[in-house]
Write a protein that holds these residues in place. Structure first.
Motif, PDB file in Angstrom:
ATOM      1  N   ILE A   1       0.812  -1.214   0.000  1.00  0.00           N
ATOM      2  CA  ILE A   1       0.000   0.000   0.000  1.00  0.00           C
ATOM      3  C   ILE A   1       0.850   1.270   0.000  1.00  0.00           C
ATOM      4  O   ILE A   1       0.380   2.325  -0.405  1.00  0.00           O
TER       5      ILE A   1
ATOM      6  N   PHE B   1      -5.599   0.974   5.013  1.00  0.00           N
ATOM      7  CA  PHE B   1      -5.597   1.337   3.594  1.00  0.00           C
ATOM      8  C   PHE B   1      -6.230   2.713   3.377  1.00  0.00           C
ATOM      9  O   PHE B   1      -5.698   3.543   2.650  1.00  0.00           O
TER      10      PHE B   1
ATOM     11  N   ASN C   1      -5.028   5.880   1.160  1.00  0.00           N
ATOM     12  CA  ASN C   1      -5.602   5.948  -0.174  1.00  0.00           C
ATOM     13  C   ASN C   1      -7.120   6.051  -0.073  1.00  0.00           C
ATOM     14  O   ASN C   1      -7.778   5.152   0.426  1.00  0.00           O
TER      15      ASN C   1
END
Length: 87
Positions: free
Chosen positions: A41, A67, A71
């Motif tokens: 990631i 995550f 993002n």
């Protein structure tokens, strides 16, 4: 080609996902441990993450929150045999 990352410890789920998604359009990578996930990631282009809710690497939705902190735009799909509505 799109990159799909699969977080699972169940071979059945891995085989099912790979069967349903054509590898002509997508490259599927299975994440084997937490360290690999964190590296991916941070350093790789991700088009989709599929999380097996019952994996052995993370508790509950921990991987989703990790995550999302990095993002905001990449789709994240959660699969599992049983997930309570409270989660």
């Amino acid at each position: 080609m799109k990159n799909i990352y699969l977080i699972t410890t169940a071979k059945d789920n891995e085989q099912l996902i790979k069967k349903e998604i054509t590898e002509d359009e997508f490259k599927i990578y299975t994440i084997k441990n937490r360290e690999e996930y964190e590296d991916i990631i941070k350093n790789y282009n991700i088009d989709l993450i599929i999380l097996d809710y019952n994996n052995q690497f993370f508790q509950d939705l921990e991987s989703f929150y990790i995550f999302r902190s990095k993002n905001f735009y990449t789709p994240f799909i959660i699969i599992g045999e049983s997930i309570s509505e409270e989660k």
